[in-house]
Design an enzyme around this catalytic site. Sequence first.
Site, PDB file in Angstrom:
ATOM      1  N   ALA A  14     -15.716  77.289  94.534  1.00  0.00           N
ATOM      2  CA  ALA A  14     -17.174  77.334  94.420  1.00  0.00           C
ATOM      3  C   ALA A  14     -17.824  75.966  94.457  1.00  0.00           C
ATOM      4  O   ALA A  14     -19.025  75.845  94.212  1.00  0.00           O
ATOM      5  CB  ALA A  14     -17.571  78.061  93.128  1.00  0.00           C
ATOM      6  N   GLY A  15     -17.072  74.942  94.798  1.00  0.00           N
ATOM      7  CA  GLY A  15     -17.625  73.600  94.837  1.00  0.00           C
ATOM      8  C   GLY A  15     -18.385  73.260  96.100  1.00  0.00           C
ATOM      9  O   GLY A  15     -19.022  72.206  96.177  1.00  0.00           O
ATOM     10  N   VAL A  64      -5.397  77.411  92.382  1.00  0.00           N
ATOM     11  CA  VAL A  64      -5.058  78.830  92.302  1.00  0.00           C
ATOM     12  C   VAL A  64      -3.590  79.104  92.590  1.00  0.00           C
ATOM     13  O   VAL A  64      -3.140  80.251  92.447  1.00  0.00           O
ATOM     14  CB  VAL A  64      -5.946  79.678  93.239  1.00  0.00           C
ATOM     15  CG1 VAL A  64      -7.401  79.595  92.810  1.00  0.00           C
ATOM     16  CG2 VAL A  64      -5.775  79.257  94.702  1.00  0.00           C
ATOM     17  N   SER A 145     -12.063  87.266 106.668  1.00  0.00           N
ATOM     18  CA  SER A 145     -12.488  86.592 107.894  1.00  0.00           C
ATOM     19  C   SER A 145     -12.393  87.557 109.062  1.00  0.00           C
ATOM     20  O   SER A 145     -11.523  88.439 109.086  1.00  0.00           O
ATOM     21  CB  SER A 145     -11.591  85.378 108.177  1.00  0.00           C
ATOM     22  OG  SER A 145     -11.853  84.836 109.465  1.00  0.00           O
ATOM     23  N   TYR A 157      -3.398  81.735 109.334  1.00  0.00           N
ATOM     24  CA  TYR A 157      -4.667  82.052 108.682  1.00  0.00           C
ATOM     25  C   TYR A 157      -5.085  83.494 108.970  1.00  0.00           C
ATOM     26  O   TYR A 157      -5.479  84.234 108.068  1.00  0.00           O
ATOM     27  CB  TYR A 157      -5.732  81.076 109.164  1.00  0.00           C
ATOM     28  CG  TYR A 157      -7.130  81.353 108.668  1.00  0.00           C
ATOM     29  CD1 TYR A 157      -7.525  80.972 107.389  1.00  0.00           C
ATOM     30  CD2 TYR A 157      -8.065  81.975 109.497  1.00  0.00           C
ATOM     31  CE1 TYR A 157      -8.819  81.210 106.941  1.00  0.00           C
ATOM     32  CE2 TYR A 157      -9.360  82.214 109.060  1.00  0.00           C
ATOM     33  CZ  TYR A 157      -9.732  81.840 107.781  1.00  0.00           C
ATOM     34  OH  TYR A 157     -11.012  82.078 107.337  1.00  0.00           O
ATOM     35  N   ALA A 160      -2.838  85.942 107.188  1.00  0.00           N
ATOM     36  CA  ALA A 160      -3.099  85.916 105.749  1.00  0.00           C
ATOM     37  C   ALA A 160      -4.385  86.651 105.410  1.00  0.00           C
ATOM     38  O   ALA A 160      -4.450  87.391 104.413  1.00  0.00           O
ATOM     39  CB  ALA A 160      -3.160  84.471 105.257  1.00  0.00           C
TER      40      ALA A 160
END
Length: 260
Positions: A14-15, A64, A145, A157, A160
Amino acid sequence: MTRFEGCGALVTGAGQGIGEATARRLAAEGAGVLVVDREAERAERVALSIRQEGGTAAAFTCEVDEREQVGAAVAEAVRVFGGLAVLVNNTYAYHQEPARFEEHEDEAWYADFEGCVHGAFRCVRAAVPHLVAAGGRGAIVNIGSVNAERHFGGHGYSAAKAALASFTRTLAVDLAPRGVRVNLVEPGTIATSTWDDRPEVLRRAATQYPLGRVGTPQDVAGAVAFLASPDAAWITGVTLPVDGGLLVSNLGLNRAMRAE
């Protein structure tokens, strides 16, 4: 709107980008938001900005891929806000791949799954008891995505993100009897800082979207807020494309066929 009044929320990654926009949107609608990011400075900046705007937010630094850190983040959200009703799994990993598939390294493949799937698994595992305790308000929203649906590049990606979509569906069925909903949004191309040094790429990409532009983090945050809110109380296990019509179109082929 105050759809999240009294609710604690935890948003990973969330940065910046989609995660930041989501944290801001949830806070604007009344949630107390734990801004979780691997970079302490980014998390603190976003949380401070939310507080300055009248919202409720705290920052927490977390990787995480570390079970203990994930557990500590969830515990902090519960401690600060008195409970946890919303979990947004937004972290990801994308590693550039070699031109030839056979030159792909194991480490890059594993890292994409670690960032996109395994981190979400750890966050869900730690959060479930608290989401169940939210008395029917518990909601998980995963950020997927469009790469999970079509070929847009990135083997690891894409695979995943497809795994994350499958995890969303099985988890939705598993947690439904305990009052927790689980959904996923699938963004298309989003104008984040990732593209700051490649504005021309975004301009070209926009020509392939029926709505004529790429997305913004706020576009995705709005969809996340809907799925996490009581307005979606009878929605679980869905994949919601937030993609400007990309997945239902093929503008490149359409234009090629029309060319004289």
